[in-house]
Scaffold this motif. Sequence first.
Motif, PDB file in Angstrom:
ATOM      1  N   MET A  51       0.843  -1.200   0.000  1.00  0.00           N
ATOM      2  CA  MET A  51       0.000   0.000   0.000  1.00  0.00           C
ATOM      3  C   MET A  51       0.876   1.248   0.000  1.00  0.00           C
ATOM      4  SD  MET A  51      -2.774  -1.156   2.880  1.00  0.00           S
ATOM      5  CE  MET A  51      -3.718  -2.658   2.728  1.00  0.00           C
ATOM      6  N   LYS A 106      -4.674   2.928  -1.100  1.00  0.00           N
ATOM      7  CA  LYS A 106      -4.905   2.950   0.348  1.00  0.00           C
ATOM      8  C   LYS A 106      -3.595   3.072   1.104  1.00  0.00           C
ATOM      9  CE  LYS A 106      -9.150   0.197   0.057  1.00  0.00           C
ATOM     10  NZ  LYS A 106      -9.856  -1.028   0.519  1.00  0.00           N
ATOM     11  N   THR A 151      -1.895  -0.374   6.270  1.00  0.00           N
ATOM     12  CA  THR A 151      -2.593  -0.711   7.521  1.00  0.00           C
ATOM     13  C   THR A 151      -1.813  -1.731   8.344  1.00  0.00           C
ATOM     14  OG1 THR A 151      -3.818  -2.446   6.353  1.00  0.00           O
ATOM     15  CG2 THR A 151      -4.858  -0.274   6.497  1.00  0.00           C
TER      16      THR A 151
END
Length: 764
Positions: free
Chosen positions: A690, A713, A716
């Motif tokens: 990401m 994105k 995470t």
Amino acid sequence: MEHNRDNKRSKQTRRKRKKHGRAFKVIMTIVLIFVITTAMLVCMAAAYIKNVIIPQADLQLDTFDASMSLTSTMYCRNPSTNNYEAMQTLYGDENRVWVTLDEIPQDLIDAAVAIEDKRFYQHNGVDWRRTINGVLLMFTGRDIQGGSTLTQQLIKNLTTEDDVTVKRKITEIFRALELEQNYTKDQILTWYLNYIYLGQGCNGVYTASYKYFGKHVSQLSLAECASLIGITNNPSKYDPLGRLEIVDEETGEVTTSRDFNKQRQETILYAMLDQGYITQEEYDEAVAEELNFDQGRDLQNNTTYTWYEDAVINDVINDLMETYNWSEEIATQLVFSGGLEIYTCMNPDVQAAVDEVYNDQANLNFTSASGQQLQSAITVVDNETGEVVAMAGGMGKKTTSRGWNRATDTKRPPGSSIKPLSVYSPALELGIITPSSTYEDSPYQVIDGKNWPVNATGQYQGTVSIAKAVRESINTVAVKVLADVTPQTSYEFMRDRFHIKLVEKRTINDREYSDIDLAPLALGGLTDGVSTYDMAAAYSVFPRQGVYKEPRTYSIVIDRNKQILLDNTQEVDESALSQKTCYYMTEMLKQVVSNGTGKNANFAGQEIAGKTGTTTSRKDLWFVGYTPYYTAAVWTGYDQQERLATGLKNPSTGLWQKVMSKIHQGLPYKDFDKPEGQMKTIQYCAVSGMLPGPACGGHVVTGSFFEDDVPTKICTVHKIQVVTPEEPEEGENTGGEGGGQTENPGGETPAEPPAEPPAEGGGE
């Protein structure tokens, strides 16, 4: 009463007539069916003969060169002038010298006709009496004896068709009829006597005469002529220099090859006497003559051809056999003595660089514990043309011609060098992955209590990107990506896109083998393996932006009449991969060379991409790489597989670097071709794939993507967690201020790798 009796007789007569009428109808129906069926079969046979047999019946001896005494020449293009120059003159290595009929003794001609085809001068190519007799023998279950004429035997010598089938026999008959319409009996005899095999590697009566009697064929006596012709019926039995010995179980008497030759010689002499070719006196003298076989000598040429020349010779012979349905014998003779002009694809400058490295044994001077010399092979392909421009089939000085060529003949498991072809290219092409996609570096499964697969480091790293998996040759990720692609799809990619032959299914010693599985396709443990020739051709698809060109060692072959015999320039380019797939693959393989397992292949001045390969137990080591100019595949190993010492590292990368750095001296720097379409260069997290977040730290890498593949994105996986420091106990020295820490849930930091990679899992 009489009236009743008459009626009764009348009824019986009518019944008989009716019965006879029905029987007649049945018989006529059967006859009619037989006639119609026969007519249909005759029509079908006629159509088959017209459409299938007759088109194959034409056999022109002129195509093979009526004299077979002309020198063939190989040419290569001079890079400086762009003109073709002679590189090698070919000399017949088949132990055959062509002689005309007037050089052959009449006794030798008569001996051949008397024993092989006594009605040779009367028939038109087919001895129908012998043919019909042969068919009758076949239907009665007995052995077929001598059904072929000299003309038919010549046809079998010139073609590859020697199978026992009705089609082959019919084709042979029509060819024989056609041949005798176009050529005289003397011409056919000349070809026959120059092409029969006479044992001891002798093809034709000239070389056989020197081998067995040490003299020119024109000097042979009647006894020697009969002895020589006797060999051709069964060289393994009638070769007078052979070592065959048959012991009579009852008497203990030993019969040798020389004894069998003498028996055959006398049979031939008797046939010549019986048919009026010789007198009784000549027969008696010939039978009594003592034959001296101790003067024999060989006439074979001792020229040593280069590895590349060997490959060209073999390719031309194979293509002649396939294109014209010729036997290997006639194709070989044409190549060496048919006056051909063979235009090769060799680049003398590139080949010189290969020779400089591979002719020097010091560049790979290692010997195994069993005494084997470590060997290597290389094939170099021009990316633009697809031509094989250089090769070496072994290390050190070459001492034999047309021997085992490790560049083309040695097929070994490619280890991880197969991954770009069998795993990552299909996955990219099918949209399953991009370089930033992530997979878990962890075992795919547990087999008998053991994790599988293992990596070369013996460690697992948790979540990693595809780019990292390629750069570090991580086995677990390759297996998992292949599972998503499916082995069947990967197999079809290898077969159809890269033209690499794999084993679909094979039973060896009651065990079934197949390359359509995770281990062979993801880790390179193929049943048969691949050659450097195969791998160089396949990898060259990447710098060519997805186009497959069939590799070739020659472009065109011209016969003595200046007609094109073989044309390799008409090959159609195939679209194997998209430009997008090739771009991504090249970008990842560049990292292998700059900062991965292939660092030893790197040299300055060019963009380089490539992949290493190490098989289980280090028995085969590979490096396949490319620049914008050339692709080269290198294999290193022992001819009889043994483990290579870990201290050798991977010699293939070093040999590749030595050769390719020499090849590229003086060539201007060149970028790999970029695909069409909008590209975007970004930074992304190598662990999550990401966009990088504030906690990604040292995991941030740079990559270029097509717009549809750009990550959107934020990572995470990596998070900043604030940790509240504990109050120190009184008197405790904290050693500094407390503060935040970066936590990496993506996996443990790898421990130091073991001194030696584990044997399992395919290695790099």
